[in-house]
Design an enzyme around this catalytic site. Sequence first.
Site, PDB file in Angstrom:
ATOM      1  N   TRP A 184      40.289  40.245  38.436  1.00 58.44           N
ATOM      2  CA  TRP A 184      40.298  38.894  39.021  1.00 58.44           C
ATOM      3  C   TRP A 184      38.903  38.301  38.844  1.00 58.44           C
ATOM      4  O   TRP A 184      38.029  38.965  38.287  1.00 58.44           O
ATOM      5  CB  TRP A 184      40.695  38.950  40.505  1.00 58.44           C
ATOM      6  CG  TRP A 184      41.547  37.759  40.855  1.00 58.44           C
ATOM      7  CD1 TRP A 184      41.122  36.593  41.418  1.00 58.44           C
ATOM      8  CD2 TRP A 184      42.946  37.639  40.624  1.00 58.44           C
ATOM      9  NE1 TRP A 184      42.199  35.743  41.546  1.00 58.44           N
ATOM     10  CE2 TRP A 184      43.317  36.354  41.063  1.00 58.44           C
ATOM     11  CE3 TRP A 184      43.921  38.465  40.077  1.00 58.44           C
ATOM     12  CZ2 TRP A 184      44.630  35.890  40.976  1.00 58.44           C
ATOM     13  CZ3 TRP A 184      45.223  37.997  39.993  1.00 58.44           C
ATOM     14  CH2 TRP A 184      45.570  36.716  40.442  1.00 58.44           C
ATOM     15  N   ASP A 185      38.698  37.081  39.321  1.00 56.22           N
ATOM     16  CA  ASP A 185      37.355  36.529  39.104  1.00 56.22           C
ATOM     17  C   ASP A 185      36.325  37.154  40.043  1.00 56.22           C
ATOM     18  O   ASP A 185      35.132  36.947  39.867  1.00 56.22           O
ATOM     19  CB  ASP A 185      37.333  34.986  39.137  1.00 56.22           C
ATOM     20  CG  ASP A 185      37.888  34.390  40.404  1.00 56.22           C
ATOM     21  OD1 ASP A 185      38.231  35.157  41.332  1.00 56.22           O
ATOM     22  OD2 ASP A 185      37.985  33.151  40.472  1.00 56.22           O
ATOM     23  N   TRP A 186      36.762  37.956  41.010  1.00 59.69           N
ATOM     24  CA  TRP A 186      35.833  38.690  41.860  1.00 59.69           C
ATOM     25  C   TRP A 186      35.963  40.195  41.703  1.00 59.69           C
ATOM     26  O   TRP A 186      35.360  40.955  42.462  1.00 59.69           O
ATOM     27  CB  TRP A 186      36.030  38.336  43.341  1.00 59.69           C
ATOM     28  CG  TRP A 186      37.477  38.152  43.682  1.00 59.69           C
ATOM     29  CD1 TRP A 186      38.113  36.954  43.856  1.00 59.69           C
ATOM     30  CD2 TRP A 186      38.485  39.161  43.821  1.00 59.69           C
ATOM     31  NE1 TRP A 186      39.456  37.166  44.094  1.00 59.69           N
ATOM     32  CE2 TRP A 186      39.709  38.508  44.081  1.00 59.69           C
ATOM     33  CE3 TRP A 186      38.476  40.558  43.754  1.00 59.69           C
ATOM     34  CZ2 TRP A 186      40.911  39.192  44.265  1.00 59.69           C
ATOM     35  CZ3 TRP A 186      39.677  41.238  43.928  1.00 59.69           C
ATOM     36  CH2 TRP A 186      40.869  40.561  44.183  1.00 59.69           C
ATOM     37  N   ASN A 466      50.430  32.167  45.846  1.00 56.58           N
ATOM     38  CA  ASN A 466      49.106  31.577  45.803  1.00 56.58           C
ATOM     39  C   ASN A 466      48.941  30.736  44.540  1.00 56.58           C
ATOM     40  O   ASN A 466      48.953  31.278  43.429  1.00 56.58           O
ATOM     41  CB  ASN A 466      48.048  32.687  45.807  1.00 56.58           C
ATOM     42  CG  ASN A 466      46.643  32.138  45.548  1.00 56.58           C
ATOM     43  OD1 ASN A 466      46.047  31.527  46.415  1.00 56.58           O
ATOM     44  ND2 ASN A 466      46.127  32.317  44.341  1.00 56.58           N
ATOM     45  N   GLU A 467      48.847  29.430  44.705  1.00 57.97           N
ATOM     46  CA  GLU A 467      48.450  28.477  43.652  1.00 57.97           C
ATOM     47  C   GLU A 467      49.426  28.343  42.495  1.00 57.97           C
ATOM     48  O   GLU A 467      49.075  27.779  41.463  1.00 57.97           O
ATOM     49  CB  GLU A 467      47.028  28.813  43.125  1.00 57.97           C
ATOM     50  CG  GLU A 467      45.970  28.649  44.209  1.00 57.97           C
ATOM     51  CD  GLU A 467      44.519  28.903  43.756  1.00 57.97           C
ATOM     52  OE1 GLU A 467      44.325  29.311  42.603  1.00 57.97           O
ATOM     53  OE2 GLU A 467      43.602  28.682  44.572  1.00 57.97           O
ATOM     54  N   GLU A 562      41.385  27.345  51.416  1.00 56.79           N
ATOM     55  CA  GLU A 562      40.426  28.051  50.553  1.00 56.79           C
ATOM     56  C   GLU A 562      39.287  27.124  50.210  1.00 56.79           C
ATOM     57  O   GLU A 562      39.521  25.975  49.810  1.00 56.79           O
ATOM     58  CB  GLU A 562      41.080  28.467  49.221  1.00 56.79           C
ATOM     59  CG  GLU A 562      41.820  29.759  49.233  1.00 56.79           C
ATOM     60  CD  GLU A 562      42.175  30.228  47.820  1.00 56.79           C
ATOM     61  OE1 GLU A 562      41.465  29.884  46.849  1.00 56.79           O
ATOM     62  OE2 GLU A 562      43.178  30.949  47.694  1.00 56.79           O
TER      63      GLU A 562
END
Length: 921
Positions: A184-186, A466-467, A562
């Site tokens: 993921w981006d994190w 989510n999104e 968020e």
Amino acid sequence: MRLSLAIILSIVLSTRADTLDIWQGVVGNKYFTLKVPGDTYQAYGANGANDPLHGDNDVNYRWIGNSSSYLRNIFLVDESQFAADRVLLVFQGVDTFAKISLNDHELGNTSNMHLRYVYDVKDYLKFPEQNKISITFDSPVKVAEALYNNQSKSYPVYPKCVPSSYNGECHVNHIRKMQASFSWDWGPAFPGSGLWSIPELMAFNDSTILDTTADVELIKDHHWQVRVTVTLMNAPSSASKPLTGVLTTRVIHKDTTWNYKTKKYDPEESYENSTSFTFTNNEKTSTLSLIILIPEAEVSRWWPNGYGDQSLYTVNTTLRTSRHYEHKTQRIGFRTVELVQKPLEKGLSFYFRVNSVDIFAKGTNIIPISILAERTGNKTVRGLLLRYMQETNQNMVRVWGGGIYEIDHFYDMADEYGIMVWQDFMFACAMYPTTREFLESVRTEVKQNVLRLKNHPSVVLWAGNNENEAALYGNWYGTGKDEVYRNDYIKLYVDLIKKEVEANDKTRPFLVSSPTNGDYSANNGWVETDPYSNLYGDIHYYNYVFNGWNINTYKRPRFASEYGFQSLPSIKTLRSGCQNPENDLVRGSDFLQHRQHLPGGDGIMLYQIKLNLNVPDTNDSLRDLESYIYLSQINQAVAVKVQTESYRQAKSTVNEMGEGRTMGALYWQLNDVWQAPSWSSIDVDGRWKILHNYAKDFFAPVIVTPRVTLDQLKIFIVSDLLLPIVNCSVEIRFHRIWSESMPQVYAKQLESVTVPPNSAIELSTLSLEGILAEASCGSTFQEAKKKCIIELILRDSSNQQLAPPNYVYPGPPKDYDLPACDLYAAISRYPSFNLPEHLRQYYDGYEVTITSGCTQLFVWFDGNGFYTGKFSENGFHLLEGSKKIFFLENRMMQPEIQGITVTTLGSIYATPKPRMEFYFN
Ligand SMILES: *[C@@H]1O[C@H](CO)[C@@H](O)[C@H](O)[C@H]1NC(C)=O
Ligand SMILES: *[C@@H]1O[C@H](CO)[C@@H](O)[C@H](O)[C@H]1NC(C)=O
Ligand SMILES: *[C@@H]1O[C@H](CO)[C@@H](O)[C@H](O)[C@H]1NC(C)=O
Ligand SMILES: *[C@@H]1O[C@H](CO)[C@@H](O)[C@H](O)[C@H]1NC(C)=O
Ligand SMILES: *[C@@H]1O[C@H](CO)[C@@H](O)[C@H](O)[C@H]1NC(C)=O
Ligand SMILES: *[C@@H]1O[C@H](CO)[C@@H](O)[C@H](O)[C@H]1NC(C)=O
Ligand SMILES: *[C@@H]1O[C@H](CO)[C@@H](O)[C@H](O)[C@H]1NC(C)=O
């Protein structure tokens, strides 16, 4: 391939385990012992340079995720288990593509890690010989790829892959595995295979309880209705051999208590209901419901943190047959919840109403505890994370849709701490397939998880994904106007998940996506309106372009679920993840770049920091990195604070466009999965960033908060209290940035006001130039902006402070002429009795006296992980020479101050660095 692995393993592995928590495994040519919860990444152990979280090991170890693997367990059963009428082998969290056999008899295949799989095994068990469970796993990376390829023969299901900066794997949306396990981006990709909980062997005669669950509803006539639903697994029955039994359930509303008068225990008081059953038709599974009515006045309600107690009650269910007796308990709470979406002048409102109180949701988003199964099992970390939310005035956590449905312990703790749970279903940032197999698997997943979690009062909302509405509406992945993707979306989230949730839980609201326009989306074809509208539902909003400290940057949505800014974790945390500190702990190092997954993320962070703060450049690269970490955390903390306060200021009013009545602020994100730049407020080693310390203040029940627009200063008072605040007043204190001479303070008192319950009010507008001149901060406005810091203090009529102090930086701190001087923080050796009540139950407090001969901004003590303790305030300003705070030590430990460092803004620019000392007094 599978067969050969199995053969090699049975030759090579000779160790025997008698329990179902220790397994022997092989992946590639590596043999390992797997302790459940765990996955194939345990093949490398967790020590030093081998630790999967070290350096570039996420990429180095990728072959593991690309390989098939094999696990084996040897166990014994006893005579009584062997003789039982029926024996089940129950798996929860098989990750993911497994073929499971018992004593070489194939039990079944698994393909969804969010599911429980139950197998009948009586016919295959051995006694007294050993039993062997074998599990062969296919590579999840390869299965995902194959499914994508097959799917693409009719049409591709996007995205094709994650951005290259993630170093991730593709097509995770095709498989029901933790979506973040492919990166993921994190976070890193660790697409392992394994077991997330210990398999269970259930041997019983007659019948046993597989699950109990409860629906709690306030019904007419002032009664609570508790409907307890029990799933029984039964032994074979027939007309000639019926199975009979009695099921009883009790809601205990008063525990046994010691009676001082009679010198005896008073018995517990409970409400109960029971039913007898007879099965004659070989019902292998049956579901029975018992209803219990309780007068409303007999129980007290469960409240979110900050609104009252978290009263919880035990439900005790017993099953009795001629040859079997057992009881199972669960906890429930009594509360009502609504998601209020009622017409406003424009659009619809969007907020939670709990027990008839309109709640401003304050909190954060949680990501998985870890990408590695082994660490994700950790209960302690979950308990601490939730407590750290409770301690910082938070009341809601969003369990984000790219992880797992959390383990039971998480929801137990959320119940206890009063943290409401916004529960996503596990679908995030992608289109999803709608093959028959996929939909059937999801249907079971939704049902099982709703039944497992719905007895928890903390869970207040189910949300479909989510999104994914935003991705479709905004064409993130090239789906364009293609009908097939819209139809798939509706098939999965509306026709299937929404219906399945509503069939299994009528007591909670359901939202199809996040962000979404909620009811407005529902009335407009689900995907036809902009989910980022400020007039409906929730939004996610990340500002990387505009100055994050400028409050006018932010939107006025109904609910912000968020938002956030990145920062770097403590140097100590980074050190625990790097292979070669000399090369790695340098700004811009390969190591740090490897950890930055957000495309362009480093540039965005630097740009945002430089808008308000100077970045020092000395000859000492380690010192420069430490300074940069510190600046990144200041930037993140102030920006998130400003953004959160802007949402809270908009609580009661709408602007001329109808925007406002904001009733929720959940920043992104609470925790981390590795040592990396990210949006978290607590890093992977449990160290609070400056942001987490600030959360306690910006989420306080009452705040005084500024809004500076050009030359105008507006002051708001925001109250979440349910009583009015009568006759409070704001003092504006002007602190001159000082050095050597004594600090100068000018104070200005505003007229007292009354704040209505649960509202935000705006006080009169002041001219910033005017008041800075009045306080003699400088001869010109330009000069005054660099010389003074403004502090806002809210007091009641008896002069008690009602809110944490707040600050206005009239100009950016990079313009201040900050003095550099020494600072001393003396910690007392003995616990203090002055520790505030609410902290005393968890901590010993040691007084810390901080002194300095000049203005010190952003005083920051760094170094505490999960277990060592923390400071009652951190990242604060020392404006008048001295201050007392507490060091909060987790009980049972000596205060451990070794390695705690102190930094202040002035100190990072000076060479040599002034003395910043932390010592025992
Ligand atoms: C893993 O498999 C994926 C998908 O087939 C492939 O793109 C990638 O290069 C493989 N990586 C390694 C290290 O084998
Ligand atoms: C089941 O009943 C048999 C006798 O009918 C007994 O030997 C055995 O121990 C029982 N097993 C369990 C698990 O209760
Ligand atoms: C499991 O899948 C394999 C194919 O991979 C199939 O041959 C087998 O029949 C399946 N087993 C069960 C019990 O469904
Ligand atoms: C492969 O794709 C076809 C349609 O192209 C679909 O019917 C089938 O279910 C897919 N197989 C799997 C295993 O998903
Ligand atoms: C017991 O539960 C049943 C439903 O299973 C219900 O019909 C009955 O009214 C309940 N009895 C009492 C006394 O509440
Ligand atoms: C549940 O009820 C059983 C049977 O009455 C009792 O033995 C057990 O202690 C009870 N458990 C709790 C937690 O009340
Ligand atoms: C849980 O995590 C903490 C912090 O990383 C660690 O100290 C502890 O040993 C872990 N507990 C278990 C049971 O793994």
